[in-house]
Design a protein around this motif. Structure first.
Motif, PDB file in Angstrom:
ATOM      1  N   PHE A 125     -99.409 -18.204  60.769  1.00 46.69           N
ATOM      2  CA  PHE A 125    -100.541 -19.104  60.545  1.00 46.69           C
ATOM      3  C   PHE A 125    -100.529 -20.273  61.529  1.00 46.69           C
ATOM      4  O   PHE A 125    -101.556 -20.611  62.132  1.00 46.69           O
ATOM      5  N   VAL A 126     -99.368 -20.889  61.715  1.00 44.51           N
ATOM      6  CA  VAL A 126     -99.265 -22.023  62.656  1.00 44.51           C
ATOM      7  C   VAL A 126     -99.631 -21.575  64.065  1.00 44.51           C
ATOM      8  O   VAL A 126    -100.365 -22.278  64.798  1.00 44.51           O
ATOM      9  N   ALA A 127     -99.153 -20.398  64.462  1.00 41.01           N
ATOM     10  CA  ALA A 127     -99.418 -19.910  65.820  1.00 41.01           C
ATOM     11  C   ALA A 127    -100.904 -19.646  66.038  1.00 41.01           C
ATOM     12  O   ALA A 127    -101.484 -20.106  67.041  1.00 41.01           O
ATOM     13  N   ILE A 128    -101.563 -18.913  65.124  1.00 43.40           N
ATOM     14  CA  ILE A 128    -102.964 -18.573  65.333  1.00 43.40           C
ATOM     15  C   ILE A 128    -103.870 -19.793  65.172  1.00 43.40           C
ATOM     16  O   ILE A 128    -104.904 -19.910  65.843  1.00 43.40           O
ATOM     17  N   VAL A 171    -107.747 -18.058  58.673  1.00 47.04           N
ATOM     18  CA  VAL A 171    -108.161 -18.073  57.262  1.00 47.04           C
ATOM     19  C   VAL A 171    -107.551 -16.890  56.512  1.00 47.04           C
ATOM     20  O   VAL A 171    -107.020 -17.034  55.403  1.00 47.04           O
ATOM     21  N   VAL A 172    -107.635 -15.706  57.127  1.00 43.69           N
ATOM     22  CA  VAL A 172    -107.076 -14.512  56.492  1.00 43.69           C
ATOM     23  C   VAL A 172    -105.568 -14.666  56.299  1.00 43.69           C
ATOM     24  O   VAL A 172    -105.016 -14.331  55.243  1.00 43.69           O
ATOM     25  N   THR A 173    -104.877 -15.174  57.321  1.00 42.14           N
ATOM     26  CA  THR A 173    -103.431 -15.367  57.211  1.00 42.14           C
ATOM     27  C   THR A 173    -103.097 -16.358  56.106  1.00 42.14           C
ATOM     28  O   THR A 173    -102.138 -16.177  55.346  1.00 42.14           O
ATOM     29  N   LEU A 217    -101.100 -17.427  50.673  1.00 38.62           N
ATOM     30  CA  LEU A 217    -101.276 -17.886  49.294  1.00 38.62           C
ATOM     31  C   LEU A 217    -101.088 -16.733  48.312  1.00 38.62           C
ATOM     32  O   LEU A 217    -100.509 -16.911  47.227  1.00 38.62           O
ATOM     33  N   ALA A 218    -101.572 -15.542  48.691  1.00 37.63           N
ATOM     34  CA  ALA A 218    -101.435 -14.391  47.798  1.00 37.63           C
ATOM     35  C   ALA A 218     -99.971 -14.028  47.580  1.00 37.63           C
ATOM     36  O   ALA A 218     -99.552 -13.716  46.459  1.00 37.63           O
ATOM     37  N   VAL A 219     -99.178 -14.067  48.667  1.00 37.42           N
ATOM     38  CA  VAL A 219     -97.758 -13.751  48.534  1.00 37.42           C
ATOM     39  C   VAL A 219     -97.066 -14.786  47.659  1.00 37.42           C
ATOM     40  O   VAL A 219     -96.213 -14.462  46.824  1.00 37.42           O
ATOM     41  N   TYR A 271    -102.478  -6.227  61.797  1.00 35.81           N
ATOM     42  CA  TYR A 271    -103.703  -5.625  62.308  1.00 35.81           C
ATOM     43  C   TYR A 271    -104.683  -6.685  62.812  1.00 35.81           C
ATOM     44  O   TYR A 271    -105.361  -6.488  63.834  1.00 35.81           O
ATOM     45  N   HIS A 272    -104.754  -7.819  62.101  1.00 33.46           N
ATOM     46  CA  HIS A 272    -105.633  -8.892  62.569  1.00 33.46           C
ATOM     47  C   HIS A 272    -105.153  -9.447  63.910  1.00 33.46           C
ATOM     48  O   HIS A 272    -105.976  -9.832  64.762  1.00 33.46           O
ATOM     49  N   ALA A 273    -103.860  -9.519  64.116  1.00 32.05           N
ATOM     50  CA  ALA A 273    -103.334  -9.987  65.401  1.00 32.05           C
ATOM     51  C   ALA A 273    -103.726  -9.041  66.530  1.00 32.05           C
ATOM     52  O   ALA A 273    -104.082  -9.476  67.630  1.00 32.05           O
TER      53      ALA A 273
END
Length: 449
Positions: A13-16, A47-49, A54-56, A148-150
């Protein structure tokens, strides 16, 4: 494992998000619509990350009174909100790209915009390596989705840089064309995200998964058939509610063993699933005697059923069974129970023309007794001596409990006697003893002399 996935997603998250900030800043500074559009793609990934992160974290929280299936749907809800927002922004960039293609601005992106894009490519490569290693070591659906998003973000950034490079070679519409392509890509991706999360929120499930669950249940030993299969997904957990049919004469203990086996089979087919099994009787191919026993035993007032038999005469089926009722019940009450048993048998088993019911008193014998009764033992020996057919008197065990006396007797008879004669004789002796000793329960064990 969950803590490891949380740490990996935090780094991702920090990287993207840093890539989003760099591309947004450089895109504004260089007036690069392609870079601005790709920054929005980076924001989508961020946002997805964040939602996956949060889900994890929420997956660590157990179900509560308000969320009996857990908190996994928060992931789907967050994904839908993010998808709708990105869809609207992508439509705006498509509109802006078409407008600029018709009226290009005087200032076009240059080398600085390329540097911003190259930074994002470096971030994407770092995330792909980081998430790929985590997938191999710890697994997890959330980490796989972010991986996959990456990959998609890397592809979109390459397209954005290609547009900027075209501008530097004199193709002034390259930046806007790249932005148009990226905008269309974002529309497709966000629409798929919204569609997928909408399916999750409406409890849509893959028919293939339902078939796998049904097949796993049907393959379990003891299962006759599989009825309704209800499934839903919450986060990474699949919930399955399965109804199976068992032989109608299956004991409750055996039914519980089979249902446990069904749960294990389904969990083996779908890892991490939560399974609930309901079982119901199936009387197909079950012997008629067993079904009669089940129907009679389930009638109010019946304390026990034994010696169930059936026979056919003139194409009609008749049943014969012994039914035990409370020993203190009067004849009128016992007869009503008998009629109720016969009525249920004829209603639930239409093949039975008539049922003959033998009423017997039910005596509950405890596992432990208090004292022996020596006086009763001597009296019984005297009565047995009056029957010459009794070759030898073995153990006589009279045991008191409450106001009753349980008496077990071992007797030897001529080995050539028919079992029918032995049964008649032991029944006669039991009646004699009960006449002499009130409130007694007699059991004679015959043996060959």
């Amino acid at each position: 494992m969950l803590k490891h996935r949380t740490r990996v997603l935090q780094i991702s998250f920090v990287a993207i998000f840093s890539a989003f900030v760099v591309e947004l800043g450089f895109g504004i500074a260089e007036n690069s619509l392609a870079l601005l559009t790709d920054s929005i793609h980076a924001l989508l990934d961020a946002v997805v990350t964040l939602v996956l992160l949060l889900a994890v974290r929420l997956a660590l929280r157990p179900p509560d009174a308000g969320h009996t299936y857990g908190h996994g749907k928060i992931e789907s809800l967050g994904g839908m909100i993010g998808g709708i927002a990105i869809f609207m922004i992508a439509c705006f960039f498509i509109y802006e790209s078409v407008t600029r293609l018709q009226s290009p601005p005087a200032v076009l992106p240059g080398l600085v915009a390329i540097v911003g894009g190259m930074y994002t490519i470096g971030v994407d490569v770092f995330r792909i390596i980081l998430l790929g290693r985590s997938m191999r070591n710890a697994g997890g659906v959330a980490v796989r989705a972010d991986f996959y998003h990456a990959l998609m973000d890397l592809g979109s950034t390459v397209i954005a840089i290609a547009g900027i490079v075209l501008v530097s070679y004199g193709f002034y519409h390259g930046d806007f064309a790249a932005a148009l392509v990226l905008g269309a890509l974002l529309v497709v991706l966000s629409a798929k995200l919204v569609y997928r999360t909408a399916l999750d929120l409406t409890d849509s499930i893959s028919p293939a998964l339902v078939r796998d669950v049904r097949g796993a249940a049907m393959a379990t030993d003891g299962v006759m058939d599989v009825g309704a299969v209800l499934m839903r997904r919450s986060g990474e957990t699949y919930f399955a509610d399965v109804t199976v049919s068992l032989r109608g004469d299956t004991s409750f203990e055996r039914a519980h063993e089979i249902s446990t086996g069904v749960e294990a089979s389904i969990r083996g087919a779908i890892s991490g699933s939560s399974v609930t099994v309901h079982f119901e009787p199936d009387w197909k191919d079950v012997p008629l005697d067993s079904r009669i026993h089940e129907v009679a035993a389930g009638t109010d007032g019946v304390r026990g059923v034994h010696n169930v038999s059936t026979h056919k005469t003139g194409g009609r089926t008749f049943a014969d069974l012994h039914v035990m009722v409370d020993r203190d019940a009067d004849l009128l009450s016992a007869h009503r129970i008998s009629e109720a048993v016969e009525g249920r048998i004829r209603k639930e088993i239409p093949d039975i023309e008539h049922a003959t019911i033998h009423l017997e008193p039910f005596v509950s014998v405890p596992k432990e007794f208090k004292i022996k009764d020596a006086e009763a033992e001597e009296k019984i020996r005297g009565m047995l001596d009056g029957h010459p057919q009794v070759r030898k008197i073995g153990r006589i065990v009279p045991l008191n409990f409450g106001n009753m006396l349980k008496i077990d007797i071992d007797c030897s008879f001529d080995g050539s006697m028919s079992i029918e004669d032995v049964h008649d004789l032991t029944s006669e002796i039991e009646h004699e003893i009960r006449a002499e000793i009130q409130n007694s329960v007699i059991t004679i064990h015959p043996e060959p002399a």
